[in-house]
Design a protein around this motif. Structure first.
Motif, mmCIF file in Angstrom:
data_model
loop_
_atom_site.group_PDB
_atom_site.id
_atom_site.type_symbol
_atom_site.label_atom_id
_atom_site.label_comp_id
_atom_site.label_asym_id
_atom_site.label_seq_id
_atom_site.Cartn_x
_atom_site.Cartn_y
_atom_site.Cartn_z
ATOM 1 N N PHE B 147 0.842 -1.205 0.000
ATOM 2 C CA PHE B 147 0.000 0.000 0.000
ATOM 3 C C PHE B 147 0.876 1.254 0.000
ATOM 4 C CE2 PHE B 147 -2.046 -3.118 3.085
ATOM 5 C CZ PHE B 147 -2.658 -3.835 2.090
ATOM 6 N N LYS B 148 1.826 1.251 0.948
ATOM 7 C CA LYS B 148 2.708 2.423 1.060
ATOM 8 C C LYS B 148 3.587 2.565 -0.173
ATOM 9 C CE LYS B 148 3.076 2.555 6.106
ATOM 10 N NZ LYS B 148 3.983 2.243 7.221
ATOM 11 N N PHE B 151 1.573 4.122 -3.061
ATOM 12 C CA PHE B 151 1.312 5.550 -2.841
ATOM 13 C C PHE B 151 2.587 6.380 -2.840
ATOM 14 C CE2 PHE B 151 -2.985 4.293 -2.060
ATOM 15 C CZ PHE B 151 -3.696 5.392 -2.517
ATOM 16 N N PHE B 155 2.547 9.549 -5.116
ATOM 17 C CA PHE B 155 2.759 10.921 -4.624
ATOM 18 C C PHE B 155 3.907 11.584 -5.384
ATOM 19 C CE2 PHE B 155 0.884 9.546 -0.286
ATOM 20 C CZ PHE B 155 -0.381 9.967 -0.654
#
Lengths: 90, 388
Positions: B147-148, B151, B155
């Motif tokens: 997930f991280k 993202f 980002f």
């Protein structure tokens, strides 16, 4: 709301962390769930999900009923592995 | 600067969009559901260079080197940790096969070695050593938070100007002859189009549909979609089963402790062909089957509680290697990862971005091995060694 308000008690997630993530542009509840691990603990989101939805509704100007619940995972309540794996006689 | 459309907001699409932006391209990315919703956010999080053929070993060795620096490069915590992969042998023949794999991996600089069960037990305290004879251990394999990681790429990509849109579905292409000139998409019920110079199909399980939109045969890259499930236990103290532990002869069953909360993720090759691309319903036979293997591997697990079960897709090609390359002059594919998309992403994204922007890549990728036209020509490779 300010200070250290715990929203998810399984994974120790605070209201501030949720608000900061929404402010960074992540507003899909499936994404918020995974990044903060909300509703991924033993309680399956019973405590935190309604609170997250109300924060999300307030911050995005939506009505709470417009925000879908994240997908529920089985089992609904924790089940002991030994019960599912069966005994040695199986 | 060219305008490039990336279709698919999983790790492959998002990471490739980031790499394209790094090379100065103007990128628009489409995800029809939410980011990561296809396969990335359902994966078991493992990263390994322990493959059994030269192409995958070399690619993954490079990928692991990228993973080691990724947190600094993206400036975001992705919880990459080199906790290793431990494969366990149950017969003398398997030990011989393991030794051949180790020789191959060592030849390309992957430091895998054969270990005895005493050492295995030290590495994995809850392991039951009884059924096993030896293991192959590479301490540089590991895991990261899917997930991280997605993202973090997203980002950074957005900061660099990538127009990344979710809940936006590609519905067709406008073409002049063979050339794609525009992508048509729909968002909130409204259809629009954008002019583009090139398109990347990074939709994994959904790739045949996008290939068809480009005027190609649906089966040009034959991807079959299997439901691959996982079960996870309650949050447990860390350090009990940090590596991915897998006896391949036990139907590819494995356990790995989640790097975030310490819950133990259990997987196995108990697979079902998906009934459709919405079929991610978990099944009871998997739940019971996977836990039998997990308890044989780590008996104390029987006292833990299962808290979640979910399914994702293994988008498999006939040889279980992905299709990475050019399908038409301005149409590229990076799909069919057969369960290895997350771990391969840092290397494959860079290779594909360089191919699109520069026509060649610095990444040690064997383009022939991953050639998307190999199925059409009837050339299959040896199956890539599967598992998380």
């Amino acid at each position: 709301m300010s200070g250290k308000v715990i929203i998810c008690r399984c994974n120790d997630v605070t209201a501030d962390e949720i608000e900061a993530l929404i402010d960074s542009g992540v507003t899909d509840i499936e994404e918020i769930k995974r990044l903060l691990r909300i509703g991924m603990g033993p309680c399956q989101g019973r405590t935190c999900i309604p609170l997250v939805i109300s924060i999300l509704a307030r911050k995005t100007g939506k009505r709470p009923e417009e925000i879908p619940l994240p997908k529920t995972r089985v089992p609904i309540r924790p089940v002991r592995v030994g019960v599912l794996a069966g005994g040695d006689d199986e | 600067m060219s305008k490039i459309a990336v279709i698919g907001g999983g790790i492959i699409g998002v990471a490739t969009a980031y790499e394209l932006a790094k090379l100065g391209e103007d990128v628009i990315l489409f995800e029809k559901n939410y980011f990561g919703s296809g396969s990335t956010f359902r994966c078991a999080s493992g990263i390994r260079a322990q493959f059994t053929d030269e192409a995958n070993v070399r690619l993954m060795k490079y990928a692991v080197e990228r993973w080691e620096r990724l947190e600094d490069e993206l400036g975001f915590d992705i919880n990459f940790r080199q906790t290793g992969y431990l494969f366990l042998a149950t017969s003398e023949e398997e030990i011989e096969a393991f030794k051949a794999n180790i020789r191959l991996q060592n030849r390309f600089g992957v430091p895998t070695r054969l270990i005895d069960m005493d050492e295995a037990k030290e590495i994995v305290p809850i392991l039951n050593p009884e059924p096993f004879l030896a293991g192959t251990w590479n301490p540089r394999d590991g895991k990261a938070n899917p997930f991280k990681t997605l993202f973090a790429y997203l980002f950074r990509a957005r900061e660099m100007g990538v127009d990344a849109r979710e809940h936006t579905e590609v519905i067709g292409f406008e073409r002049e002859g063979d050339e794609i000139t525009a992508v048509r998409y729909r968002s909130r019920g409204k259809a629009e189009s954008v002019k583009v110079d090139a398109v990347l199909n990074a939709t994994n399980a959904w790739a045949p549909t996008i290939n068809e939109m480009a005027g190609l045969k649906r089966g040009i890259v034959p991807i079959k979609v299997y439901k691959h499930q996982l079960v996870k236990t309650e949050l447990l103290e860390k350090g009990q089963a940090e590596p991915l532990v897998c006896p391949p002869s036990w139907n590819d069953a494995y356990i790995i402790q989640d790097g975030e909360d310490g819950g133990i993720i259990c997987g196995a090759g108990i697979e079902h062909e998906a009934r459709g691309l919405n079929d991610v319903e978990p099944t009871y036979d998997f739940l019971r089957g996977v836990l039998r293997y997990a308890v044989m591997m780590a008996p104390p697990l029987k006292y833990a509680h299962v808290i979640r079960q979910w399914a994702g897709f293994y988008a498999k090609t006939p040889d279980r290697n992905p299709a990475i390359g050019k399908l038409l002059e301005d149409f590229y594919i990076s799909a069919g990862f057969s369960g290895h998309g997350f771990m391969m992403a840092p290397a494959v994204a860079q290779a594909m971005a360089e191919l699109i922007a520069r026509g060649r890549s610095k990444v040690p990728i064997d383009w022939e091995w991953y050639d998307p036209y190999r199925f059409e020509r009837g050339e299959l490779h040896t199956s890539a060694f599967q598992i998380g």
